[in-house]
Design a protein around this motif. Structure first.
Motif, PDB file in Angstrom:
ATOM      1  N   ARG A 138       0.826  -1.210  -0.077  1.00  0.00           N
ATOM      2  CA  ARG A 138      -0.147  -0.002  -0.013  1.00  0.00           C
ATOM      3  C   ARG A 138       0.923   1.238   0.068  1.00  0.00           C
ATOM      4  O   ARG A 138       0.694   2.247  -0.623  1.00  0.00           O
ATOM      5  N   GLN A 139       2.013   1.355   0.718  1.00  0.00           N
ATOM      6  CA  GLN A 139       2.719   2.378   0.595  1.00  0.00           C
ATOM      7  C   GLN A 139       3.382   2.846  -0.616  1.00  0.00           C
ATOM      8  O   GLN A 139       3.523   3.666  -0.764  1.00  0.00           O
TER       9      GLN A 139
ATOM     10  N   VAL B 225       0.787   4.268  -2.695  1.00  0.00           N
ATOM     11  CA  VAL B 225       0.697   5.605  -2.276  1.00  0.00           C
ATOM     12  C   VAL B 225       1.611   6.418  -3.026  1.00  0.00           C
ATOM     13  O   VAL B 225       1.375   7.558  -3.479  1.00  0.00           O
TER      14      VAL B 225
ATOM     15  N   PRO C 110       0.481   7.630   7.914  1.00  0.00           N
ATOM     16  CA  PRO C 110      -0.171   6.249   7.177  1.00  0.00           C
ATOM     17  C   PRO C 110       0.118   5.118   8.002  1.00  0.00           C
ATOM     18  O   PRO C 110      -0.852   4.224   8.148  1.00  0.00           O
TER      19      PRO C 110
ATOM     20  N   GLU D 115      -3.058   3.039   9.536  1.00  0.00           N
ATOM     21  CA  GLU D 115      -3.188   1.407   9.371  1.00  0.00           C
ATOM     22  C   GLU D 115      -3.276   0.625  10.669  1.00  0.00           C
ATOM     23  O   GLU D 115      -4.014  -0.236  10.740  1.00  0.00           O
TER      24      GLU D 115
ATOM     25  N   GLU E  51      -5.596   4.813   2.319  1.00  0.00           N
ATOM     26  CA  GLU E  51      -4.804   5.094   1.033  1.00  0.00           C
ATOM     27  C   GLU E  51      -5.170   6.341   0.415  1.00  0.00           C
ATOM     28  O   GLU E  51      -4.166   7.348   0.063  1.00  0.00           O
TER      29      GLU E  51
ATOM     30  N   HIS F  36      -2.678   9.959   0.041  1.00  0.00           N
ATOM     31  CA  HIS F  36      -2.662  10.661  -1.509  1.00  0.00           C
ATOM     32  C   HIS F  36      -2.728  11.977  -1.038  1.00  0.00           C
ATOM     33  O   HIS F  36      -1.987  12.768  -2.017  1.00  0.00           O
TER      34      HIS F  36
END
Length: 671
Positions: free
Chosen positions: A143-144, A147, A325, A329, A359, A363
């Motif tokens: 996910r990172q 992003v 982030p 999470e 996410e 952004h």
């Protein structure tokens, strides 16, 4: 026969009656029977009326026979039979004894096997949990990466990152070429090398390039400068975290621009909740949220805001943008666990957002360096270092000629992971100072003294062959303790577990290019190899989450370490009254006993034999530090937030005695 023998004159010396004679002298009676036909005849006569059946009748006939040869043969046969029976009985007894020994051994083997099976089951559960954690970490990294790719592709986000790089202050030079040949020094450079190179490549002046990039970051059309601030309608309204610690949220409005400073979550009755009055922020368009630092009580609600305001700008320091982030999470994970727990009791769901919202929020993040103003509609925001944790910032917010200073969580002393606050000139004489009051009722001991006491205690435990468990908050506290131990006890093995390990790696990455990069891992410091090291790591220090022992790897470590008399557990940081950490501290003060920890399968109870102590190293300014901040800013009015009402009431009186005018926290407008 015994009665007949006892009736003879020669039997007077015998000590007992007929029953005793039968019980104790049966072989002798049989010998008398063998040698005396007269005795046999008298016995046969006395038994004439006896009703004997089966083998007893046959045996009596043989033993009382007048023929000595018959009696001799019968007795010989009885002797052989008895000997044979005795041998058989002995053999049977020996066989039974052997079988009992084998049964005992098999029972012990079964017990050992059951214990090994239980341990193997535990190990399997722990291994599965570790695998699940690894899978989660892989998912986080994926996910990172997504992003990061999105941030590169989104023009506004990429422009914000570029603006951060262009606005960085130039690195001071100290070489011969930079000095004035007439003995003075050259004037300080205004622009860094990146900006100079980019402006040359674009054939623009640095000011023109900065203006162009800022226009992409903030597409708000320019408006004429407004000198009369009253027409802007400047207002400051706390929506949470004013008379409580948690859910920090401050609404600032001016000229139709509406921003939040922080949007944190709070915990109540096992639920993660939004800021108390967040609905008021959503009554109109919300343009941005300025996040002071990455602790969840200041940033944890931001993804939910982005879900409701997709174009919301999120402004924070580069370090906070990197860390947030990861915290979001973890909040998703915590909320899911809370939801499962509450659902089992029939309670309503508590999940405020999920991975998709995290996410989307990542952004929208914009990196804002310290001391560089950033415009948001009618407002201008300037961040300054606040100490506390890596990336923590205070904010100076301008609305025309009016200025508001928000400290966020702040500290004035140097820590291993971050320096103290630095107030900019723009903060002096502000119209309003919004100041945190977490420790406004405390006077902290000398920090070096407290650190020294802690280091000595850890050293004594480790030199005695024990191990030290420090459940710590994953962000800030864990890294600070690790850096303290690495500095003062470099020879002591140190393991960092759970989310604290991920954030420690993020600390290293976030500071890698800075003037003072943080080095946490290496030498004797490593990520814990769990579950293997739960039992094999016998001497050293373990830093892990959660700080209140409510779950996570800390529970697995505590279940093993608390029963060890040579080991220790240090409670660090704030503990909710009903948290396991608070209960453990109280139990230790009362002399120890059995302690129940939350476990994946329910609960686990252990006997507390380890040393339990409290590590008191705060990351908040105390009463003296807060008074110094109030004096340095010299604001017309001061609003107290992020504290407890009774402490704030007493501190407000202290401020009044020092000629600082305070305002209530419901709503503030300039006079």
């Amino acid at each position: 026969m015994a009665e007949i023998v006892l009736s003879r004159p020669g039997a007077a010396h015998l000590p007992g009656d007929a029953s005793w004679l039968v019980r104790e002298r049966t072989p002798w009676l049989l010998q008398v029977l063998r040698r005396s036909p007269a005795v046999r005849a008298r016995v046969a006569k006395s038994m004439a009326g006896a009703r004997l059946r089966g083998r007893a009748r046959h045996l009596a006939t043989l033993l009382l026979n007048p023929d000595n040869a018959v009696v001799e043969a019968t007795l010989d046969w009885l002797g052989q039979s008895a000997s044979s029976q005795a041998r058989a009985l002995g053999h049977a007894n020996r066989t039974i004894s052997d079988l009992k020994k084998k049964l005992k051994a098999e029972r012990q083997r079964r017990q050992y096997a059951q214990e090994e099976a239980r341990e193997a089951g535990k190990l399997l559960d722990e291994t599965r949990a570790s695998m699940a954690e690894l899978e989660e970490r892989v998912d986080k990294l994926v996910r990172q990466l997504a992003v990061a790719q999105h941030r590169l592709q989104d023009p506004q986000t990429a422009a914000a990152a570029l603006l951060h790089a262009l606005e960085r202050p130039p690195v001071p030079r100290d070489d011969a070429a930079s000095r004035d040949p007439h003995g003075g020094t050259a004037p300080p450079e205004r622009y860094n090398d990146v900006l100079l190179a980019a402006s040359a490549a674009a054939s623009l002046t640095p000011e023109e390039l900065l203006a162009a990039v800022r226009a992409v970051v903030d597409p708000t059309p320019p408006v004429p400068r407004v000198e009369v601030v009253e027409e802007l309608g400047l207002r400051v309204t706390p929506l949470g975290g004013d008379t409580e610690i948690g859910g920090s949220c401050l609404l600032v409005e001016a000229g139709g621009t509406r921003i939040l400073v922080d949007a944190g979550v709070r915990t109540f009755d096992g639920r993660t909740l939004p800021p108390r009055d967040i609905e008021r922020a959503l009554e109109g368009e919300l343009h941005a949220v300025v996040v002071t630092h990455a602790h969840n009580d200041h940033c944890g609600y931001v993804p939910a805001l982005v879900a409701q305001s997709p174009r919301l700008r999120i402004l924070a320091t580069p370090e906070t943008v990197r860390l947030m982030p990861m915290m979001w999470e973890d909040t998703v994970k915590v909320m899911r666990e809370q939801d499962r727990s509450l659902a089992s009791w029939g309670s309503a769901a508590t999940v405020l957002y999920g991975p998709a919202e995290v996410e989307a929020a990542a952004h929208r993040c914009e990196e804002v360096p310290f001391t560089v103003p950033r415009r948001i509609g009618e407002l201008t925001v300037e961040l300054f270092p606040a100490g506390h944790i890596l990336g923590a910032a205070g904010a100076v917010i301008r609305a025309g000629d009016r200025r508001i200073v928000v400290t966020g969580d702040i500290s004035g002393f140097r820590q291993e992971s971050v320096d103290g606050y630095t107030l900019p000139d723009s903060s002096r004489g502000a119209d309003l100072l919004v100041m945190e009051t977490t420790c406004c009722g405390d006077t902290h001991d000398d920090r070096e003294l407290r650190v020294g006491d802690f280091v000595r205690e850890v050293q004594e435990i480790c030199q005695g062959g024990g191990r030290v468990l420090i459940p710590a908050f994953a962000l800030g506290r864990a890294q600070e303790i690790a850096l303290i131990l690495r500095r003062y006890l470099p020879e002591v093995p140190l393991r960092i577990d759970g989310m604290a390990a991920d954030l420690s790696a993020a600390f290293e990455a976030a500071t890698a290019d800075s003037a003072h990069p943080l080095k946490i891992f290496g030498d004797s410091v490593a990520v814990a190899d769990r579950p293997a090291e739960l039992d094999t790591f016998r001497t050293g220090v373990i830093i892990t989450t959660s700080g209140m022992l409510t779950g996570g790897p800390a529970v697995q470590w505590a279940a093993r370490i608390l029963p060890e008399p040579s080991s220790a557990l240090f409670i660090s940081g704030y503990q909710d009254e009903e948290s396991p950490g608070a209960r453990l501290r109280k139990l230790a003060e009362e002399g120890g006993g059995n302690f129940t920890l939350p476990d994946r399968s329910g609960q686990v109870t252990v006997q507390v034999k380890a040393h339990v102590a409290t590590m008191r190293v705060s990351a908040h300014a105390d009463r003296r530090g807060l008074l110094n901040i109030a004096d340095e800013v010299g604001a017309h009015q001061t609003m107290l937030v992020h504290g407890l009402p009774n402490r704030q009431r007493r501190f407000r009186e202290v401020l009044r005695l020092r000629d600082h005018d305070t305002t209530e926290t419901a709503l503030w407008r300039p006079a």
